[in-house]
Design a protein around this motif. Structure first.
Motif, short mmCIF file in Angstrom:
data_model
loop_
_atom_site.label_atom_id
_atom_site.label_comp_id
_atom_site.label_asym_id
_atom_site.label_seq_id
_atom_site.Cartn_x
_atom_site.Cartn_y
_atom_site.Cartn_z
N CYS A 139 8.70 10.35 0.80
CA CYS A 139 9.63 10.58 1.88
C CYS A 139 9.87 12.07 1.73
O CYS A 139 10.13 12.61 0.72
CB CYS A 139 10.69 9.75 1.74
N THR A 190 0.86 -1.07 -0.04
CA THR A 190 0.08 -0.04 -0.02
C THR A 190 0.71 1.16 -0.12
O THR A 190 1.70 1.46 0.86
CB THR A 190 -0.87 0.12 1.23
N LEU A 191 0.76 1.99 -1.16
CA LEU A 191 1.55 3.30 -1.08
C LEU A 191 1.30 4.24 0.17
O LEU A 191 -0.19 4.66 0.14
CB LEU A 191 1.15 3.99 -2.39
N GLU A 192 2.06 4.84 0.78
CA GLU A 192 1.72 5.68 1.81
C GLU A 192 2.47 7.02 1.74
O GLU A 192 2.48 7.59 2.77
CB GLU A 192 2.29 5.20 3.16
N GLY A 193 3.00 7.27 0.35
CA GLY A 193 3.22 8.81 0.10
C GLY A 193 4.80 8.78 -0.07
O GLY A 193 5.39 7.92 0.08
N ARG A 235 6.96 -1.89 7.20
CA ARG A 235 7.03 -0.73 6.30
C ARG A 235 8.48 -0.59 5.62
O ARG A 235 9.36 -1.05 6.05
CB ARG A 235 6.88 0.60 7.13
N TYR A 268 9.77 6.75 -1.80
CA TYR A 268 8.31 6.69 -1.24
C TYR A 268 8.03 5.52 -0.22
O TYR A 268 8.89 4.62 -0.31
CB TYR A 268 7.23 6.37 -2.60
N TYR A 269 7.15 5.69 0.51
CA TYR A 269 6.84 4.94 1.73
C TYR A 269 5.94 3.83 1.04
O TYR A 269 4.91 4.16 0.37
CB TYR A 269 6.28 5.34 2.93
N ALA A 270 5.98 2.40 1.50
CA ALA A 270 4.94 1.55 1.06
C ALA A 270 4.95 0.65 2.30
O ALA A 270 5.84 0.24 3.07
CB ALA A 270 5.26 0.92 -0.35
N ARG A 271 3.78 0.05 2.43
CA ARG A 271 3.67 -0.95 3.53
C ARG A 271 3.16 -2.22 3.07
O ARG A 271 2.34 -2.31 2.21
CB ARG A 271 2.35 -0.41 4.61
N ASN A 329 1.76 -6.30 2.88
CA ASN A 329 0.55 -6.69 3.73
C ASN A 329 0.58 -7.42 4.87
O ASN A 329 -0.49 -7.57 5.55
CB ASN A 329 -0.33 -7.79 2.51
#
Length: 282
Positions: free
Chosen positions: A24, A19-22, A41, A32-35, A37
């Motif tokens: 950095c 999941t894309l989290e925006g 992170r 970019y941050y991603a988490r 499943n």
């Protein structure tokens, strides 16, 4: 390829959901941050060149070996090939950069620089790399044409840089080199270093280069007195006079090229800074 494209292709081709989290904060290029499943992170970047798989695998291997020695760097996952290029993930680490550079930070920098010694070296092309940047330039940075067309002052600097490259002797090459080691790539929490980030340019070479790079980055730092001299003295201690001259020439070229193209209003003050180092090594 956009960040969303990268994660979508990873889900489709490798059956791994992120999941894309925006974006950095900070940085000229962007990460970019991603988490995942499973809740873990990561920070991710990508190359649009599908041929970069081997290079990014080598980078991940080098950095993970440093981590095993106690070096504060985020561990990498193996890069993932996608249709539009290659995506590489590293652990997200707490901390942020700032422009304060105290002697306590330099203590840590000098300690971890020693951990970069004796990397696994197989036919290092470090000398070829430095010579090429000085004599012809690199891909997207250290551009000679920028200095050639800007001013008489930049042309004189370019002539000196090329002269250093023409006379460059073989360089030490037994270490891991970050290649962009400056204070804004050092994440900190309450002043303590938590991670050195942005390793995508790293290669085998001479770790003294990273200390010279750090000195050149201090133009945008609030450094305590004698910070620069400590870093410089250690670099000189570690390597040869010819190598130091080559590293100053490389960083002078790299900083001048970038400044002319992106921050021309800073060029005059940068040249005053560069001239001081050129006089030392000339």
């Amino acid at each position: 390829m956009t960040p969303a494209d990268a994660l979508l292709q990873i889900a489709q081709l490798h059956d791994i959901a992120f999941t894309l989290e925006g974006k950095c904060p900070g940085g000229e290029v962007g990460a970019y941050y991603a988490r995942r499943n499973d809740g873990r992170r990561f920070v991710f970047k990508w190359s649009d060149d599908t041929e970069d798989m081997d290079n990014l695998s080598r980078i991940a291997h080098r950095v993970n070996r440093l981590c095993e020695k106690g070096y504060p760097a985020p561990r990498y996952l193996e890069p993932l090939q996608v249709t539009s290029g290659v995506v590489i993930f590293q652990d997200a680490v707490d901390g942020s950069w700032n422009d304060e550079v105290a002697h306590s930070l330099v203590d840590t920098v000098l300690r971890i620089n020693d951990l970069q010694a004796d990397g696994e070296v197989a036919g290092s092309s470090w000398t070829d790399y430095i010579r090429r940047t000085l004599t012809t330039g690199a891909n997207g940075y250290c551009l000679h044409e920028t200095l050639r067309s800007y001013s008489d002052q930049s042309r004189r600097l370019l002539d000196w840089v090329k002269g250093v490259g023409d006379q460059l002797a073989p360089l030490p090459g037994l270490d891991v080199v970050h290649l962009d080691f400056h204070h804004r790539n050092l994440l900190r929490v309450n002043g303590d270093l938590t991670a050195v980030v942005d390793w995508e340019g790293c290669q085998n070479g001479d770790r003294a280069f990273d200390l010279v790079t750090f000195c050149f980055g201090l133009t945008h730092a609030n450094a305590e007195p004698r910070v620069a001299s400590r870093l410089w003295d250690r670099a000189v201690e570690l390597t040869t006079a010819d190598a130091i001259r080559g590293y100053v020439a490389h960083m002078a070229l790299r900083r001048a090229d970038w400044t002319i193209r992106h921050h021309p209003e800073e060029f005059s003050s940068l040249m005053t800074f560069i001239d001081d180092y050129v006089k030392i090594v000339a």
